[in-house]
Design an enzyme around this catalytic site. Structure first.
Site, PDB file in Angstrom:
ATOM      1  N   LYS A  85       0.852  -1.207   0.000  1.00 42.79           N
ATOM      2  CA  LYS A  85       0.000   0.000   0.000  1.00 42.79           C
ATOM      3  C   LYS A  85       0.879   1.246   0.000  1.00 42.79           C
ATOM      4  O   LYS A  85       1.894   1.314   0.709  1.00 42.79           O
ATOM      5  CB  LYS A  85      -0.911  -0.042   1.233  1.00 42.79           C
ATOM      6  N   SER A 116      -9.897   1.463   2.548  1.00 41.39           N
ATOM      7  CA  SER A 116      -8.994   2.249   1.737  1.00 41.39           C
ATOM      8  C   SER A 116      -7.916   1.441   1.031  1.00 41.39           C
ATOM      9  O   SER A 116      -7.282   1.960   0.117  1.00 41.39           O
ATOM     10  CB  SER A 116      -8.324   3.306   2.615  1.00 41.39           C
ATOM     11  N   SER A 135     -10.252  -0.999   6.746  1.00 40.37           N
ATOM     12  CA  SER A 135      -9.665  -0.838   5.413  1.00 40.37           C
ATOM     13  C   SER A 135      -8.881  -2.026   4.862  1.00 40.37           C
ATOM     14  O   SER A 135      -8.459  -1.971   3.707  1.00 40.37           O
ATOM     15  CB  SER A 135      -8.760   0.389   5.388  1.00 40.37           C
TER      16      SER A 135
HETATM   17  N1  GLN Z   1     -13.553   3.660   5.941  1.00 35.94           N
HETATM   18  C1  GLN Z   1     -13.035   4.060   7.204  1.00 35.94           C
HETATM   19  C2  GLN Z   1     -12.627   5.507   7.157  1.00 35.94           C
HETATM   20  O1  GLN Z   1     -12.853   6.103   6.174  1.00 35.94           O
HETATM   21  C3  GLN Z   1     -11.878   3.191   7.602  1.00 35.94           C
HETATM   22  C4  GLN Z   1     -10.668   3.514   6.859  1.00 35.94           C
HETATM   23  C5  GLN Z   1      -9.494   2.706   7.304  1.00 35.94           C
HETATM   24  O2  GLN Z   1      -9.646   1.667   7.937  1.00 35.94           O
HETATM   25  N2  GLN Z   1      -8.318   3.216   6.987  1.00 35.94           N
HETATM   26  O3  GLN Z   1     -12.085   6.034   8.065  1.00 35.94           O
END
Ligand code: GLN
Length: 474
Positions: free
Chosen positions: A69, A144, A168
């Protein structure tokens, strides 16, 4: 071995083939590198999984290459966290977990696209364009860590590294039909991870199967003197081998398995529970009374921490800087205005407000107390059951653009994953089947440091479910 045969190997099988001499590590690296490079070259016609791909002739590290990532710092390789403000940023060092993977033979194949600073559930918040779901290119891969999930599902990388703050890793794994594991908070070093919300951020594997998740996790664990919140696991991570669930008590929380969860997802979830019973598990109802408040607490805590973490992006130290500003203040504000996307700005504003003097106790303090209640709920539930099962995400992959205009609808994607993040406990998503031709994820969560048991249970279920991910391969 032929190309298709090599591509058919799981990461663990490829590692074994390298070890017994039947596969050359260089050939494996180049095969995947060329596939990743062609996705990158295809631009909008591809999946847009990658923000950087290794050059031809890159040596690899003698083992199974990994896609990483974008938010992991990789020395001399662009690390932009999906943001324009970090465009072209070349870190002077490499994140601890990436270094550990390299030591175990996994060279960096590519950097993967992601939501900006890991804020999102659809990968539509990337400054580098959305990622497409390989099951249906008109749909999102989740976020994400959407680039990592789509790359593994499509067979463009043998396995990938992601991060999970509120879901995410697990949610994109679910939407792409692969395995995603968020380990116990602290079991992997955060050193070199570009921070979103430090008390929640956790690295973890996105893989084709549960055995690969165990293998990758085992390479990365360990206390790191560079991260004071990192911990030593009580023992090594073992290869999962269970084929039965006999003797296990599984809990199903009503709060996370009813309202708001799509019908097809619930059907797949109930079928997985029936499979678990056939494998010898006892299934019980459990209560997590504060879980419905997890999202509200998360959307105070995560933006608060983000507003503080993202203060460092000021145009002075990293990445882009606004040109021809009249003075320092204008340079700061213009850099941040041009460099951050709308979701990041929304969170910085929410977080700054929540932390502002006079409001601290009403928002941050109260959200922290909710967080404690949620941890206590889990502790009480784990007195009665070994693991807790829920759907990973309330829906299957949705259409690109479907939820971008409605941040609150987007936040609901993490309804089932955020409680475990707030409690710091491990949770894995495995595919439980299809609904309308799209993958559904099953989440299994356990107490802190229960990774070996969790992986074993997930492995037994995976074998019995026999999910076929072939349709996603490109
Ligand atoms: N979708 C969640 C957010 O927008 C979790 C994102 C994540 O786990 N990085 O914060």
């Amino acid at each position: 071995m032929s190309g298709p045969e090599i591509l058919g190997l799981s990461a663990a099988a490829a590692a074994a083939a390298i070890a017994d001499g039947s596969l050359a590590a260089g050939e494996l690296f180049e095969l995947y590198r060329a596939r990743a490079a062609s996705d990158r070259a295809a631009g909008d016609d591809g999946l847009n999984c990658f923000t950087w791909v290794a050059d031809e002739g890159a040596a690899g590290a003698g083992g199974v290459p990994v896609a990483v990532k974008d938010l992991f710092c990789t020395k001399g390789v662009p690390s932009q966290s999906g943001s324009r403000i970090l465009q072209g940023y070349l870190p002077p060092y490499t994140a601890t977990v990436v270094e550990k993977l390299e030591q175990a033979g996994s060279g960096v194949l590519a950097k993967t696209n992601q939501d900006e600073f890991a804020m999102g559930s659809s990968n539509e918040n990337s400054a580098y364009g959305p990622v497409r779901n390989p099951w249906d290119r008109g749909r999102v891969p989740g976020g994400s860590s959407g680039g990592s999930a789509a790359a593994v599902a499509a067979g463009l990388a043998p396995w990938a590294l992601g991060t999970d703050t509120g879901g995410s890793i697990r949610q994109p794994a679910a939407l792409c039909g692969i395995v995603g594991l968020k380990p116990t908070y602290g079991s992997l070093s955060r050193y070199g991870m570009i921070a979103f919300a430090s008390s929640l951020d956790q690295a973890g594997p996105l893989t084709r199967d549960v055995a690969d998740a165990a293998l990758m996790l085992g390479h990365m664990i360990g206390r790191d003197p560079c991260d004071s919140t990192s911990l030593q696991m009580p023992g090594p991570i073992l290869a999962p081998s269970a084929e039965s669930l006999s003797g296990l008590r599984l809990g199903v929380p009503r709060e996370l398995t009813g309202d708001g969860v799509e019908q097809g997802v619930l059907e797949s979830f109930r079928a997985a529970l029936a499979t678990a019973e056939q494998l010898g598990a006892e299934v019980h109802d459990v209560e997590l009374p504060h879980a419905p408040h997890a999202l509200s607490a998360y959307y105070v805590l995560a933006p608060a921490e983000a507003s503080s973490n993202l203060a460092r992006f000021d145009g002075v130290r990293y990445g882009m800087r606004a040109e021809d500003a009249q003075d320092l203040l204008e340079m700061y504000t213009r850099t941040r205005h041009d460099g951050f996307g709308p979701e990041v700005k929304r969170r910085i504003m929410l977080g700054t407000y929540a932390l502002s003097s006079g409001y601290y106790d009403a928002f941050y303090g109260r959200a922290q107390r909710v967080r404690t209640k949620i941890s206590q709920d889990f502790a009480a539930a784990f007195e009665q059951v070994d693991f807790i099962l829920t759907p990973t995400a309330p829906s299957v992959a949705f259409k690109l653009g479907e939820k971008t205009g409605d941040p609150l609808a987007m936040y609901l994607n993490d309804f089932c994953t955020v409680p475990m993040s707030l409690a710091g406990i491990p949770a894995i998503s495995i595919p439980s089947g299809l609904s309308g031709g799209l993958p559904v994820g099953l989440q299994i969560a356990g107490p802190a440091f229960s990774e070996n048991g969790l992986l074993d249970a997930a492995h037994a279920l995976e074998l019995a479910i026999g999910f076929d991910s072939g349709a996603a391969r490109v």
